[in-house]
Design a protein around this motif. Sequence first.
Motif, PDB file in Angstrom:
ATOM      1  N   ASP A 126       0.838  -1.205   0.000  1.00 30.69           N
ATOM      2  CA  ASP A 126       0.000   0.000   0.000  1.00 30.69           C
ATOM      3  C   ASP A 126       0.871   1.252   0.000  1.00 30.69           C
ATOM      4  OD1 ASP A 126      -2.213  -1.585   0.048  1.00 30.69           O
ATOM      5  OD2 ASP A 126      -2.538  -1.445   2.221  1.00 30.69           O
ATOM      6  N   ASN A 127       2.034   1.160   0.640  1.00 30.06           N
ATOM      7  CA  ASN A 127       2.892   2.349   0.777  1.00 30.06           C
ATOM      8  C   ASN A 127       4.012   2.405  -0.251  1.00 30.06           C
ATOM      9  OD1 ASN A 127       1.396   3.057   3.033  1.00 30.06           O
ATOM     10  ND2 ASN A 127       2.659   1.778   4.385  1.00 30.06           N
ATOM     11  N   ALA A 128       4.004   1.485  -1.217  1.00 32.48           N
ATOM     12  CA  ALA A 128       5.145   1.404  -2.128  1.00 32.48           C
ATOM     13  C   ALA A 128       5.189   2.560  -3.107  1.00 32.48           C
ATOM     14  CB  ALA A 128       5.075   0.094  -2.906  1.00 32.48           C
ATOM     15  N   ALA A 129       6.404   2.966  -3.453  1.00 38.26           N
ATOM     16  CA  ALA A 129       6.573   3.979  -4.494  1.00 38.26           C
ATOM     17  C   ALA A 129       6.481   3.343  -5.874  1.00 38.26           C
ATOM     18  CB  ALA A 129       7.926   4.668  -4.322  1.00 38.26           C
ATOM     19  N   HIS A 130       6.910   2.099  -5.938  1.00 38.03           N
ATOM     20  CA  HIS A 130       6.869   1.405  -7.229  1.00 38.03           C
ATOM     21  C   HIS A 130       6.567  -0.074  -6.976  1.00 38.03           C
ATOM     22  CE1 HIS A 130       7.911   0.512 -11.399  1.00 38.03           C
ATOM     23  NE2 HIS A 130       8.434  -0.604 -10.924  1.00 38.03           N
ATOM     24  N   ILE A 131       5.763  -0.664  -7.837  1.00 39.57           N
ATOM     25  CA  ILE A 131       5.488  -2.100  -7.716  1.00 39.57           C
ATOM     26  C   ILE A 131       5.808  -2.772  -9.047  1.00 39.57           C
ATOM     27  CG2 ILE A 131       3.726  -3.876  -7.337  1.00 39.57           C
ATOM     28  CD1 ILE A 131       2.259  -1.889  -5.530  1.00 39.57           C
ATOM     29  N   THR A 132       6.618  -3.796  -8.982  1.00 47.18           N
ATOM     30  CA  THR A 132       6.927  -4.590 -10.180  1.00 47.18           C
ATOM     31  C   THR A 132       6.145  -5.889 -10.103  1.00 47.18           C
ATOM     32  OG1 THR A 132       9.115  -3.643 -10.495  1.00 47.18           O
ATOM     33  CG2 THR A 132       8.775  -5.856 -11.358  1.00 47.18           C
ATOM     34  N   LYS A 133       5.466  -6.243 -11.186  1.00 47.69           N
ATOM     35  CA  LYS A 133       4.633  -7.450 -11.187  1.00 47.69           C
ATOM     36  C   LYS A 133       5.046  -8.372 -12.321  1.00 47.69           C
ATOM     37  CE  LYS A 133       0.609  -4.911  -9.544  1.00 47.69           C
ATOM     38  NZ  LYS A 133      -0.805  -4.609  -9.714  1.00 47.69           N
ATOM     39  N   LEU A 134       5.049  -9.637 -12.051  1.00 47.21           N
ATOM     40  CA  LEU A 134       5.363 -10.616 -13.102  1.00 47.21           C
ATOM     41  C   LEU A 134       4.475 -11.842 -12.978  1.00 47.21           C
ATOM     42  CD1 LEU A 134       9.260 -10.975 -13.361  1.00 47.21           C
ATOM     43  CD2 LEU A 134       7.731 -10.010 -15.082  1.00 47.21           C
ATOM     44  N   ASP A 135       4.086 -12.375 -14.125  1.00 49.02           N
ATOM     45  CA  ASP A 135       3.470 -13.698 -14.163  1.00 49.02           C
ATOM     46  C   ASP A 135       4.507 -14.654 -14.732  1.00 49.02           C
ATOM     47  OD1 ASP A 135       0.695 -13.460 -13.235  1.00 49.02           O
ATOM     48  OD2 ASP A 135       0.598 -11.945 -14.818  1.00 49.02           O
ATOM     49  N   ILE A 136       4.763 -15.688 -13.965  1.00 46.76           N
ATOM     50  CA  ILE A 136       5.896 -16.555 -14.290  1.00 46.76           C
ATOM     51  C   ILE A 136       5.432 -17.995 -14.396  1.00 46.76           C
ATOM     52  CG2 ILE A 136       7.985 -17.573 -13.266  1.00 46.76           C
ATOM     53  CD1 ILE A 136       8.526 -14.805 -12.028  1.00 46.76           C
ATOM     54  N   VAL A 137       5.837 -18.659 -15.470  1.00 47.33           N
ATOM     55  CA  VAL A 137       5.627 -20.106 -15.553  1.00 47.33           C
ATOM     56  C   VAL A 137       6.994 -20.767 -15.509  1.00 47.33           C
ATOM     57  CG1 VAL A 137       4.775 -22.016 -16.952  1.00 47.33           C
ATOM     58  CG2 VAL A 137       3.509 -19.853 -16.904  1.00 47.33           C
ATOM     59  N   ASN A 138       7.202 -21.568 -14.490  1.00 47.22           N
ATOM     60  CA  ASN A 138       8.469 -22.289 -14.381  1.00 47.22           C
ATOM     61  C   ASN A 138       8.244 -23.660 -15.010  1.00 47.22           C
ATOM     62  OD1 ASN A 138      10.853 -23.638 -13.270  1.00 47.22           O
ATOM     63  ND2 ASN A 138      11.050 -21.741 -12.095  1.00 47.22           N
ATOM     64  N   ASN A 139       8.865 -23.860 -16.172  1.00 46.72           N
ATOM     65  CA  ASN A 139       8.529 -25.020 -17.008  1.00 46.72           C
ATOM     66  C   ASN A 139       8.889 -26.364 -16.380  1.00 46.72           C
ATOM     67  OD1 ASN A 139      10.944 -23.486 -17.660  1.00 46.72           O
ATOM     68  ND2 ASN A 139      11.485 -25.125 -19.055  1.00 46.72           N
ATOM     69  N   ARG A 140       8.113 -27.358 -16.744  1.00 47.91           N
ATOM     70  CA  ARG A 140       8.334 -28.716 -16.242  1.00 47.91           C
ATOM     71  C   ARG A 140       9.583 -29.323 -16.895  1.00 47.91           C
ATOM     72  NH1 ARG A 140       4.754 -33.821 -14.829  1.00 47.91           N
ATOM     73  NH2 ARG A 140       3.410 -32.277 -13.891  1.00 47.91           N
ATOM     74  N   LEU A 141      10.398 -29.922 -16.070  1.00 48.48           N
ATOM     75  CA  LEU A 141      11.637 -30.528 -16.560  1.00 48.48           C
ATOM     76  C   LEU A 141      11.625 -32.025 -16.288  1.00 48.48           C
ATOM     77  CD1 LEU A 141      14.196 -27.889 -15.236  1.00 48.48           C
ATOM     78  CD2 LEU A 141      13.119 -28.000 -17.484  1.00 48.48           C
ATOM     79  N   ILE A 142      12.396 -32.740 -17.063  1.00 53.13           N
ATOM     80  CA  ILE A 142      12.514 -34.182 -16.869  1.00 53.13           C
ATOM     81  C   ILE A 142      13.992 -34.474 -16.613  1.00 53.13           C
ATOM     82  CG2 ILE A 142      12.064 -36.444 -17.892  1.00 53.13           C
ATOM     83  CD1 ILE A 142       9.744 -35.098 -19.432  1.00 53.13           C
ATOM     84  N   PRO A 143      14.285 -35.144 -15.482  1.00 51.10           N
ATOM     85  CA  PRO A 143      15.666 -35.160 -14.970  1.00 51.10           C
ATOM     86  C   PRO A 143      16.698 -35.777 -15.916  1.00 51.10           C
ATOM     87  CG  PRO A 143      14.125 -35.857 -13.278  1.00 51.10           C
ATOM     88  CD  PRO A 143      13.345 -35.777 -14.558  1.00 51.10           C
ATOM     89  N   ASN A 144      16.409 -36.965 -16.453  1.00 47.97           N
ATOM     90  CA  ASN A 144      17.292 -37.530 -17.459  1.00 47.97           C
ATOM     91  C   ASN A 144      18.720 -37.811 -17.031  1.00 47.97           C
ATOM     92  OD1 ASN A 144      16.062 -38.122 -20.067  1.00 47.97           O
ATOM     93  ND2 ASN A 144      15.327 -36.018 -19.933  1.00 47.97           N
TER      94      ASN A 144
END
Lengths: 149, 783, 152, 261
Positions: B180-198
């Motif tokens: 509420d008191n922030a001077a700046h807000i950075t927003k991101l939508d992130i998809v962390n992709n599925r990995l296969i160990p191999n």
Amino acid sequence: MEQSGEQLIQAIQLDVWNALHDPEVLKKCLDGCLSMERVSDHQFQAVVSAKIGPVRAKFNALIHVENLAPPDSYTLVVDVKGGVAGFGKGTADISLSSMGDTTNLTYTVKGHVGGRLAQIGSRLIVSASRKMADSFFANFAKLWAENQV
Amino acid sequence: MTTETGIGASVKRKEDARFITGKGRYTDDINLVNQTYLVFARSPYAHAKINGIDLEPAKATPGVVAVFTGKDLAADEIGDLPCGWMVKSKDGSDMISPSHPPIAIDKVNYVGEPYALVIADTPDAARNGAEAIEANFEVLEAVLSTADATSGPQIHENAPNNRSYDWELGDKDATDTAFDNAAHITKLDIVNNRLIPNAIETRAALGDFDSSTGNYTLYTTSQNPHVERLILAAFVNVAPEARLRVISPDVGGGFGSKIFVYAEETAVIWAAGKLGRPVKWRAERTESFLGDAHGRDHVTHAELAIDDDGKFTGLRVSTKANMGAYLSTFASSVPTYLYGTLLAGQYTTPNIYVEVQAVFTNTCSVDAYRGAGRPEATFVVERLVETAARELNMDPAELRRKNFIPPDAFPYETPVALTYDTGNYGISLDKALDLADVAGFESRRSDSESRGKKRGLGYSCYIEACGLAPSQVAISLGAGVGLFESAEIRVDVTGSVTAITGSHSHGQGHETTFAQLISDRFGIPFESVDVVHGDTGRSDYGLGTYGSRSIAVGGSALMSAADKIIAKGKKIAAHMLNSNEDNVDFADGRFTAADTNESLAFGEVAFSAYVPGNFPLEELEPGLSEKAFYDPANFTYPAGAHICEVEIDPDTGVTEIAQFVAVDDFGNVINPMIVEGQVHGGLAQGIGQALLEHGIYDADSGNLITGSYLDYAMPRADHLPDFTVDTTVTPCTHNPLGVKGCGEAGAIGSTAAVMNAVTDALGVIDMPMPATPETVWKVARGA
Amino acid sequence: MAVKLNVNSVEHTLEVPSNTLLSEILRDHLNLTGTHIGCDTSQCGACVVHMDGKSIKSCTVLAAQADGADVTTIEGIANGGELHPMQEAFRNNHALQCGFCTPGMIMSAIDLVQSNDKLSAQEIREGLDGNFCRCTGYHNIVKAVLEAQEQM
Amino acid sequence: MYQFKHHKSTSVDHASELHSNSDEGLYLAGGMTLIPSMKLRLTAPTDLIDLSSIEGLAGISNSYAGLRIGAMTRHCEVSASSEIPALASLASLIGDNQVRNRGTIGGSLANNDPAADYPAAVLGLGATIHTNKRDIDGDSFFLGLFETALDEGEIITAVTFPIPKRAAYAKFPNPASRYAIVGAMVSDSGSGIRVGITGAGACAFRARAFESALNKDFSVDAISAIEIDHSDFNVDIHASAEFRGHLIGAMVRQAVVQLTE
């Protein structure tokens, strides 16, 4: 995946409609079809030997006819089982429109493939399905063009 | 003692002698007399009821010895595969852990789930049998998307909305106020992709049952054979713990995927008992793709609040974590205690709130994969920080520096439950800036532009918490096992040493590093130390190797045992030197009596211990063998600065890593060569996630499309650059070696650095991962 | 069917089913388990051996196709007690961790250097693209091959 | 792998006879596609007719019509040849070293994988395919997905590539499999330009729009505006049809740059 196409058939609409429900005709149109039998009014059972490059697999297909609106449109629901190779499930929405002596056939095919074939060969699935569908309707048109129906 | 083989020396590895000559002994290299082969029938469907299985054609297949289903295991009271970490939801309720029979009984919940097993005299006969099984599946609608899992059809009866838990950490109200008191807000939508160990060695298991003794032996590709034994005995109920010996011989890589207890080894050891013949299974690569626990797969919305001075004031994170169809062995801990607790990163952010919904989908289980939770946390924090810098038009290095926890603030308590013992983040960043010649970047960028290419620079200043600890804390947070490590040192009569550790090496080089520790501590030749691991028949207990814990916890346990050896050695030496044990010093391999200055070599004392000719046996037992269990006081906190520079061809979307610099603080380093190698491997996996690797399920069929190396893009030699790696040192304050752990750092820090570089090059904020050529091409042309 | 091969300078005549792979002959019939199996589709390279002097993936060659061939495996490249320079270089440069890909990697690298002994680092990276390593990030493998080509 | 009968053929006629006497027989050339397919049990021939024992099917020679490459010539031999550098370069990009040490040009062409490299060379260089029955113009050889003009049992014996004045191959490899997502062979025979494209469609094809533009003006500028209809192109997780369409332009431009710089 989804794809559509159309074929101009050298026959009147009612003849086309009837032919599309004739197992003998269906057998001729489906590449590699070893047998096609009517198991009930709206159901066919087929055995297909498919060759897609290095892959040669025998499939059993159960084909249901649904959404019948004779002689204009219907849907084929195809359930394919190929043992070790996997399975497929697809629908083909088929519409006919009369152009006088000829009939325009349009189709939209949707489906998916599962099992080993799709796990290993996913790069080929869309092309192979497209080829099978297009070839089916092209063969159908050719039969009429060559008066083989 | 500083020698060519002591602590700090890049000693060439002992184990290499067998690996470079083809004499490594991996599970599939072991064959037993009268052995049979097991092949699983696996579901081709993502979600289906099993309405019946016709086993007769399989039983009639030539060479087939037996065919079983899940019902056969259930009839023998084989239990579910358990999840060993209890996480509680916001409302205090326990997480929902659905029943997970090793072999599916009524229903299959992901493509590849085993529903029957065929055992035959040859592998081909077993495959023929498995193909002959006819199951009658009733296909159900499947849930595949992480983001939409809670609104999909319900997979498990006891898990409404396909939710296992809805967990939170941090002070929500205080964090909301900071926003509420922030001077700046950075927003991101992130998809962390599925990995296969191999791991390049696929999983394998060989079960043996000796009907004359009732003893079971399981050879398997496990990162933690004791935990495997404990779970198989206590929960899955395949054999009494004392009757089950689990041996992990040479193991060809793990990366987390071989921590867990799976259906396959359960079935193998059960069937060996049932048939009275050895049973072997080795995964085909496609089985590994389908069934080895996958990694990552988060969908996250994250926000960073910043004040007028560029100081971070709040971090708010909301994540959906895909668990797959079942909760794998440690799955629940990954997106919670290994993720939420790391969100402070290297920064003084005072208010942090994170909530995580763990969701079920009709996919393979997701569990720890190299870094486990910490790469996901680093990715969120470092993508946000870099984005904030760009939005505020600040130098990303300066913004980080402004917010670093200062060196004099340690021990530092974060708002997300951890206390960092030590660190100096500025010096790592300085060194990295220097090595990466960041000062010369702009001229390199203009050079790229003149060639029609786009160049970008990305940073990532990560922190991790390694050496999971202490047991009391972990257990209070839901862990089902203690997190100490055991060690035993047996000094042989001639003064050579057998060091037995509960850690397990599957590439990390313990046979070398631990021998260095012992050789250094005892002042004996490196060649005189034999390190034993991976066999429940040879060591008391152990927790295995994962989470970069081996040196910090296992190495410290060995040091405790060594201390006990030296203490006893002093008693023996005192007796032999006619001195008092308090007067005996041990240094450089000699016990010296301070009063007489007479001394004995380590080997002489060992010999006397076993040939106690004139021992005061009432005071002193013969022998020189000691055990220790070391339970750490805290996690260790490796941290570092990674800088990646990329060059992108906007016409083809191809991203080339122009350079990659990693400066890490692992505390004291025992074998720099091995540590560097660990960093290289981690970087390759982190870069692989950013640019190449992606486990993809078909949205219609639920089939794993990336089920082979034809579609899952493994990093190859020509995808990767030479790496520039270096270290800084702030020794860990609470373990005897001052070490922190290095196995995961590369994979934790690098992914964000690459994606920050790619977005810098393209001048964008959002960028799907992996940044494949088509993705980059589309973003580059603004599509 | 009968298959005759010379493996690491030893002649063998074996009676095997037609669907036997060269890798299976080596591992299951001759107990040369240094040749590893890591995939089903001929990508990973853990099974690389030399057949008539060239590196090949032994999981993608039928025993019948190897009939009459000279085969060299990881077990056959050291000269008595003396390691092959490539083996030495892998050890010196910490070019292996779990060791599973190592035999195939070494066999590929030897063939690569034998066909061109002035390889650049980039050429080595490209030349090894039939071999996966999940542990090392390849950095030290490239170093090892650069060092070995000076010795070979 | 299922059981099968393995036959060593002594001549092309012998191989052809073995094939016609078999139930579901397949020819075995290098086996780089066939053996993995058999291991995965996606194909189960009753008979494998091994062509490797036939004398004279391998080897590279110069003929009046160009460079004649025997069907059983391995990719590594083509990549080491010097007569058509673009063809050698194409061969050096197939699979990996081990695949190149086993795989054959005849096997690759008969298989006609939509993403194989050689088809681009056949079309891009205007090759002729020789079989045990006839010569087939390269332009009419590739018919569709894995479909060729070969009759059942027909055996490729050699391929002749006319030697171009200049030619170049540019490839965009699939990061996982190393097959071509798109590959473009551009050649200038002195009397005309050919552009053979692989990877994009159901089988390789000639990019006529690029050919006519380059025939008029052999420069990057001449082709930079060409848009190609991608509606029937291949689609997979690595590249959409649209991206493949774009890559055709990108690869042709790369090849042209190689030839004009």
